[in-house]
Design a protein around this motif. Structure first.
Motif, PDB file in Angstrom:
ATOM      1  N   ARG A   1      10.205  -2.939 -12.810  1.00 38.41           N
ATOM      2  CA  ARG A   1       9.995  -4.169 -12.036  1.00 38.41           C
ATOM      3  C   ARG A   1       8.506  -4.469 -11.914  1.00 38.41           C
ATOM      4  O   ARG A   1       8.083  -5.639 -11.982  1.00 38.41           O
ATOM      5  N   GLY A   2       7.691  -3.430 -11.727  1.00 41.87           N
ATOM      6  CA  GLY A   2       6.247  -3.639 -11.658  1.00 41.87           C
ATOM      7  C   GLY A   2       5.688  -4.201 -12.954  1.00 41.87           C
ATOM      8  O   GLY A   2       4.863  -5.121 -12.941  1.00 41.87           O
ATOM      9  N   HIS A   3       6.146  -3.674 -14.079  1.00 40.12           N
ATOM     10  CA  HIS A   3       5.697  -4.204 -15.377  1.00 40.12           C
ATOM     11  C   HIS A   3       6.153  -5.654 -15.551  1.00 40.12           C
ATOM     12  O   HIS A   3       5.401  -6.481 -16.097  1.00 40.12           O
TER      13      HIS A   3
ATOM     14  N   GLN B   1       6.605  -7.835 -13.172  1.00 38.07           N
ATOM     15  CA  GLN B   1       5.754  -8.659 -12.322  1.00 38.07           C
ATOM     16  C   GLN B   1       4.429  -8.979 -13.013  1.00 38.07           C
ATOM     17  O   GLN B   1       3.852 -10.050 -12.815  1.00 38.07           O
ATOM     18  N   ARG B   2       3.965  -8.074 -13.845  1.00 37.42           N
ATOM     19  CA  ARG B   2       2.707  -8.278 -14.578  1.00 37.42           C
ATOM     20  C   ARG B   2       2.925  -8.968 -15.920  1.00 37.42           C
ATOM     21  O   ARG B   2       1.955  -9.267 -16.625  1.00 37.42           O
TER      22      ARG B   2
ATOM     23  N   SER C   1       1.979  -5.149  -7.941  1.00 34.64           N
ATOM     24  CA  SER C   1       2.367  -4.418  -9.144  1.00 34.64           C
ATOM     25  C   SER C   1       1.271  -3.485  -9.643  1.00 34.64           C
ATOM     26  O   SER C   1       1.562  -2.376 -10.109  1.00 34.64           O
ATOM     27  N   GLN C   2       0.018  -3.906  -9.553  1.00 33.67           N
ATOM     28  CA  GLN C   2      -1.065  -3.048 -10.040  1.00 33.67           C
ATOM     29  C   GLN C   2      -1.117  -1.761  -9.231  1.00 33.67           C
ATOM     30  O   GLN C   2      -1.266  -0.662  -9.791  1.00 33.67           O
TER      31      GLN C   2
ATOM     32  N   LEU D   1       5.135  -6.894  -4.059  1.00 37.29           N
ATOM     33  CA  LEU D   1       4.599  -7.608  -5.231  1.00 37.29           C
ATOM     34  C   LEU D   1       3.179  -7.176  -5.566  1.00 37.29           C
ATOM     35  O   LEU D   1       2.406  -7.941  -6.142  1.00 37.29           O
TER      36      LEU D   1
ATOM     37  N   GLU E   1      11.931   0.832 -10.514  1.00 32.32           N
ATOM     38  CA  GLU E   1      10.825   0.225  -9.766  1.00 32.32           C
ATOM     39  C   GLU E   1       9.603   0.026 -10.660  1.00 32.32           C
ATOM     40  O   GLU E   1       8.915  -0.998 -10.576  1.00 32.32           O
TER      41      GLU E   1
ATOM     42  N   THR F   1       5.926  -2.202  -4.996  1.00 28.17           N
ATOM     43  CA  THR F   1       6.654  -3.138  -5.853  1.00 28.17           C
ATOM     44  C   THR F   1       7.306  -4.240  -5.026  1.00 28.17           C
ATOM     45  O   THR F   1       7.238  -5.423  -5.383  1.00 28.17           O
TER      46      THR F   1
END
Length: 411
Positions: free
Chosen positions: A348-350, A352-353, A318-319, A316, A345, A313
């Motif tokens: 945050r990944g979601h 970023q997408r 995210s995937q 960056l 976390e 994460t």
């Protein structure tokens, strides 16, 4: 400042800096960084992922609302704090730490048993990881623990004093965790230094390494990543020769140092270094029993897997982060605080997408697991504020309810 919406954060920082009559070296110095770092931020060569650094820049530029830098004005106010987040338990902890007696009390003290003191410290660490309101519950115990620990060190000598010093170091480490983001800067540094000084006075490698892990947290969160890496690497070098035949917890803290370095490197965009450190932590976990968990850092198999999500994460990716999270069973982690941070976390990944619906659902889960972990962690609060600004219309009410529960201003 009236800035076109299309300006990037870096361009806004540059425009504000020039309007304030500041040179790059001057502004960078106010943030504790170098001019080359600021140049890369302003030109867009380097992303500004650190919420703490964004706040430092806003304060140095005399900006009261963070959205002036981020360009996200259509949402909740993002005030730039003059201090840190507030918590009702902070005054008593401040008094216990900063009003330390310079001489022994004239009153006869009851006999001090360092084993009992260590037991109280261990139980407080367990409470930290178990409670949803860990700052409040542990914070209520800390003032007496700090005073008793200090009294024990003054009253004892020999091996008993060494044992009391290790317990006192653990107490100050816990104080650092419980007051992160709510303690004034001077108290945060005092607490970290006392934890390390007590461990060094005890001359116990595992205690020194654990205190260095704590010091690394302070350094990283106050935007000194290189110093954080130096401290944890020195601590790893110190404890490494003692690992053969040492207790499992010594290897546990060694592994925790590697994971700390992995996250620090990831936040600096050093992908190769981040995964190299993570691999070292992974190897340590494989050398320990499958169900092993370090009592304070919760290093173990689950925490290594959780840190893989954090590293991805922060890079960056995210995937990759979300893919790694899909393979994790969070319930194997005994720490409620750490489970809450995992879901932060993932949220945050979601984000970023661009999947705000999924991010909102996950952030609600994080808050249900660890309410104070979310409410007093800047990255979590930042995610909640972003969700309130950008959530789909159908989710706006739920986003506002979450923001209110976390304490993020929406009006």
């Amino acid at each position: 400042m009236d800035s076109p919406d299309e300006l990037s954060t870096g361009e806004r920082i540059r425009a504000l800096r020039e309007s304030r009559g500041l040179t790059r070296p001057q502004l960078a110095q106010l943030c504790g960084r170098g001019a080359d770092w600021l140049k890369k931020i302003e030109t867009g060569e380097r992303p500004l992922n650190s919420h703490d650094l964004l706040l430092r820049l806003a304060a140095a530029l005399q900006v009261s609302d963070l959205s002036v830098l981020t360009g996200t004005a259509n949402g909740p106010a993002q005030p730039v704090p003059l201090g840190r987040l507030t918590h009702p338990g902070m005054p008593e902890i401040w008094s216990a730490v900063m009003d330390r007696a310079l001489a022994p009390s004239l009153r006869p003290a009851a006999p001090v048993d360092p084993t009992l003191l260590q037991g109280r410290a261990d139980q407080s660490w367990k409470l930290w990881h178990k409670s949803s309101y860990n700052r409040s519950e542990v914070g209520a115990l800390l003032p007496e623990l700090i005073r008793d620990g200090e009294a024990a060190v003054r009253a004892l000598d020999g091996e008993q004093r060494r044992s009391a010093l290790v317990a006192l170091s653990d107490i100050y480490r816990l104080t650092g965790q419980a007051t992160a983001y709510i303690a004034p800067a001077e108290l945060a540094w005092v607490v970290a230094d006392r934890a390390l000084a007590a461990a060094q006075d005890a001359d116990q490698p595992a205690a020194i390494a654990a205190s260095a892990w704590n010091m690394g947290n302070i350094l990283r969160e106050t935007a000194y990543p290189e110093e954080a890496l130096r401290v944890v690497n020195e601590a790893a070098d110190l404890i490494r020769p003692h690992l053969d035949g040492a207790p499992e917890d010594w290897r546990g803290i060694y592994g925790a140092l590697q994971l700390h370095a992995a996250v620090t490197a990831a936040r600096e965009g050093r992908e190769g270094d981040a995964w190299r450190y993570w691999d070292k932590g992974d190897q340590v976990a494989k050398s320990l029993p499958a169900n092993y968990v370090h009592p304070s850092t919760v290093f173990g198999r689950a925490n290594v897997d959780f840190h893989a999500v954090s590293v991805a994460t922060d890079l960056l990716k995210s995937q990759k982060a979300l893919g790694l999270a899909d393979d994790i069973d969070p319930d194997v982690m005994p720490s409620r605080e750490r489970r809450a941070r995992l879901w932060v976390e993932v949220a945050r990944g979601h984000l970023q997408r661009g999947d705000r619906t999924a991010a909102l659902m996950v952030m609600r889960m994080a808050h249900e697991i660890g309410a104070e972990t979310v409410s007093y962690t800047p990255s979590a609060r930042q995610a909640v504020a972003e969700l309130w600004r950008t959530a789909p219309r159908a989710m706006r009410k739920e986003a506002g309810t979450l923001a209110a529960a976390v304490g993020v201003t929406t009006g």
